[in-house]
Design an enzyme around this catalytic site. Structure first.
Site, PDB file in Angstrom:
ATOM      1  N   VAL A  18      45.941   4.050 -26.381  1.00 23.47           N
ATOM      2  CA  VAL A  18      45.113   3.394 -25.044  1.00 23.47           C
ATOM      3  C   VAL A  18      46.267   1.684 -25.195  1.00 23.47           C
ATOM      4  O   VAL A  18      46.037   1.250 -26.267  1.00 23.47           O
ATOM      5  CB  VAL A  18      43.855   2.876 -25.271  1.00 23.47           C
ATOM      6  CG1 VAL A  18      43.832   2.196 -24.101  1.00 23.47           C
ATOM      7  CG2 VAL A  18      43.687   4.244 -25.359  1.00 23.47           C
ATOM      8  N   HIS A  19      47.312   1.920 -24.233  1.00 21.24           N
ATOM      9  CA  HIS A  19      47.880   0.201 -24.625  1.00 21.24           C
ATOM     10  C   HIS A  19      47.841  -0.819 -22.904  1.00 21.24           C
ATOM     11  O   HIS A  19      47.786  -1.821 -22.835  1.00 21.24           O
ATOM     12  CB  HIS A  19      48.758  -0.079 -25.198  1.00 21.24           C
ATOM     13  CG  HIS A  19      50.031   0.537 -24.484  1.00 21.24           C
ATOM     14  ND1 HIS A  19      50.187   1.599 -24.084  1.00 21.24           N
ATOM     15  CD2 HIS A  19      50.886  -0.284 -23.537  1.00 21.24           C
ATOM     16  CE1 HIS A  19      51.045   2.148 -22.930  1.00 21.24           C
ATOM     17  NE2 HIS A  19      51.160   0.728 -22.522  1.00 21.24           N
ATOM     18  N   ARG A  20      47.412   0.024 -21.225  1.00 18.26           N
ATOM     19  CA  ARG A  20      47.442  -0.213 -20.438  1.00 18.26           C
ATOM     20  C   ARG A  20      46.542  -1.234 -19.969  1.00 18.26           C
ATOM     21  O   ARG A  20      45.212  -1.417 -20.428  1.00 18.26           O
ATOM     22  CB  ARG A  20      47.173   1.292 -19.910  1.00 18.26           C
ATOM     23  CG  ARG A  20      47.554   1.642 -18.399  1.00 18.26           C
ATOM     24  CD  ARG A  20      48.905   1.328 -18.121  1.00 18.26           C
ATOM     25  NE  ARG A  20      49.968   2.298 -18.574  1.00 18.26           N
ATOM     26  CZ  ARG A  20      51.505   1.518 -19.081  1.00 18.26           C
ATOM     27  NH1 ARG A  20      52.274   0.689 -18.463  1.00 18.26           N
ATOM     28  NH2 ARG A  20      52.203   2.845 -19.425  1.00 18.26           N
ATOM     29  N   ASP A  69      46.712   6.392 -22.065  1.00 20.11           N
ATOM     30  CA  ASP A  69      47.183   5.959 -20.885  1.00 20.11           C
ATOM     31  C   ASP A  69      48.923   5.493 -20.994  1.00 20.11           C
ATOM     32  O   ASP A  69      49.488   4.961 -20.008  1.00 20.11           O
ATOM     33  CB  ASP A  69      46.617   4.619 -20.448  1.00 20.11           C
ATOM     34  CG  ASP A  69      46.517   3.554 -22.040  1.00 20.11           C
ATOM     35  OD1 ASP A  69      47.744   3.477 -22.688  1.00 20.11           O
ATOM     36  OD2 ASP A  69      45.768   3.340 -21.471  1.00 20.11           O
ATOM     37  N   ARG A  79      47.951  -4.737 -29.067  1.00 26.14           N
ATOM     38  CA  ARG A  79      47.233  -5.630 -27.555  1.00 26.14           C
ATOM     39  C   ARG A  79      45.658  -4.758 -27.823  1.00 26.14           C
ATOM     40  O   ARG A  79      44.698  -5.600 -27.549  1.00 26.14           O
ATOM     41  CB  ARG A  79      47.858  -4.639 -26.207  1.00 26.14           C
ATOM     42  CG  ARG A  79      47.091  -5.547 -24.792  1.00 26.14           C
ATOM     43  CD  ARG A  79      47.609  -4.835 -23.884  1.00 26.14           C
ATOM     44  NE  ARG A  79      48.205  -5.492 -22.619  1.00 26.14           N
ATOM     45  CZ  ARG A  79      48.518  -6.146 -22.195  1.00 26.14           C
ATOM     46  NH1 ARG A  79      47.358  -6.897 -21.677  1.00 26.14           N
ATOM     47  NH2 ARG A  79      49.304  -6.357 -21.492  1.00 26.14           N
TER      48      ARG A  79
END
Ligand code: UD1
Ligand code: UDP
Length: 352
Positions: A201-203, A276, A234
């Protein structure tokens, strides 16, 4: 042919692996690393394990707001283009490094080669959507990975030098999958084949929105079994700023970002992938692991149409249902034949 290649973020290093190898068989390549990604496990590791030639220029721009980051890249890339006088500037995908490279080159009238052209989410709140639309509209060569991408460009009246050549990430998987089989990460983490879920997950749309990330984490807690999550910096930083601790999620193994070969091994042997990421959705397809995509839209619509990928957004209930549902596909070859890099370099050299 002299080509300046602009790289900056993790997926761009991976895409450059096969393309740089092909360019350098007969042509000259100058690599500019913008420094958008700079941690060793977000950058150096890929150059080392994929034998990507060392960058000729490193701009060290680091992190920052979109304006600051893109502007700093733009200033330096312009200077280098003026000095190097390339035949082409080559950019990948849709990051701020892509946009900086294409802006600099377009003002200097250097033809731009866009690899992974034509992708659209139709959501202009995504920074990547703006980057890719602007890049496509100033590019001279648009190398699309899918028919959908070609159609998206046609809908925006872009038809000149548009080619569906397939996906360079498929070239990378084909080249590296046997090497990845010797990864020892599964045993180091105590994972059993087909008995764990892989998460990434990073979006921005998920990490910057507390409700969305909470919905996603709630689902992770409800999905029974082992889950392994190489966490993007992030996301790690953002969760810390929200005061969210992942240790309370049962069965979750959070690890630092890993190299590409270990990642391929985790993708191939997972029961399902929850992500994502754009690249990881495609790789799930290449290695035939069912994918659950934690977004409201995807650029990789073919993977959903083929039944290999389920789009669920950030809603906890939908995520859990998708994880439990049967996901079956025949995985027809929709991303080319693994010779995309060769096709790209051939088309460019024929045009010179
Ligand atoms: C960028 C791309 C995104 C791509 C992703 C791949 C843009 C707008 N976004 O997102 O399209 O999917 O790369 O991973 O270009 N950070 C570190 N160390 C690093 C790199 C980043 O700590 O080596 C942290 C910093 O806190 C930084 C944050 O991650 O502020 C975000 O990095 P940034 O490159 O701006 O965006 P990504 O989320 O990585
Ligand atoms: N990847 C990796 N290590 C990780 C996470 C991802 O090597 O810990 C690879 C993954 O296999 C894919 C690429 O990074 O090739 C995807 O990059 P990312 O998800 O950061 O960006 P996106 O594709 O969404 O732009």
């Amino acid at each position: 042919m002299k080509i300046i290649t602009i790289l900056g973020a993790r997926p761009q290093f991976i895409k450059a692996g096969p393309v740089s190898r092909e360019i350098r068989k007969k042509h000259q390549e100058i690599i500019i690393h913008t420094g958008q990604h700079y941690d060793a496990n977000m950058s150096d590791i890929f150059f080392e394990e994929l034998n990507i030639p060392k960058p000729d220029y490193h701009l060290n721009v680091g992190s920052g707001s979109h304006g600051v980051q893109t502007a700093n890249m733009l200033i330096s890339i312009e200077e280098i283009i003026l000095k190097e006088k390339p035949d082409y500037v080559l950019v990948y995908g849709d990051t701020n490094s892509t946009l900086a490279g294409s802006l600099a080159a377009s003002k200097l009238h250097i033809p731009i080669v866009h690899i992974e052209a034509g992708l659209r989410s139709f959501n202009k709140k995504m920074p990547e959507e703006v980057n890719r639309i602007l890049t496509d509209h100033v590019s001279e060569f648009l190398f699309c990975p899918t028919d959908t991408a070609v159609k998206n460009l046609k809908d925006e009246n872009i038809t000149h030098n548009v080619f569906n050549v397939g996906d360079v990430m498929y070239d990378a998987v084909i080249y590296n999958q046997d090497i990845a089989d010797s990864s020892t990460l599964l045993s180091e983490l105590g994972l059993t084949k087909d008995d764990y879920y892989l998460i990434t997950v990073h979006r921005a749309e998920n990490t910057e929105d507390r409700d969305r990330i909470t919905g996603i984490l709630d689902a992770f807690a409800k999905v029974e079994g082992t889950k392994v999550w190489p966490i993007h910096p992030r996301t790690k930083n953002k969760l810390a700023s929200y005061g969210i601790n992942l240790e309370s999620i049962p069965g979750l193994k959070v690890i630092e970002p890993i190299g590409y070969l270990d990642m391929l091994a985790l993708e191939k042997n997972a029961k399902k992938i929850l992500t994502d990421s754009g690249g990881v959705q495609k790789e799930a397809y290449f290695v035939k692991t069912p994918c659950v995509t934690l977004r409201d839209e995807t650029e990789w619509v073919e993977t959903v149409e083929q039944g290999a990928n389920i789009l669920v957004g950030a809603d906890s209930k939908r995520i859990v249902e998708a994880v439990q549902s049967l996901c079956e596909s025949n995985y027809p070859p929709i991303f080319g034949d693994g010779n995309t890099s060769e096709k790209i370099v051939k088309l460019l050299s024929e045009a010179k």
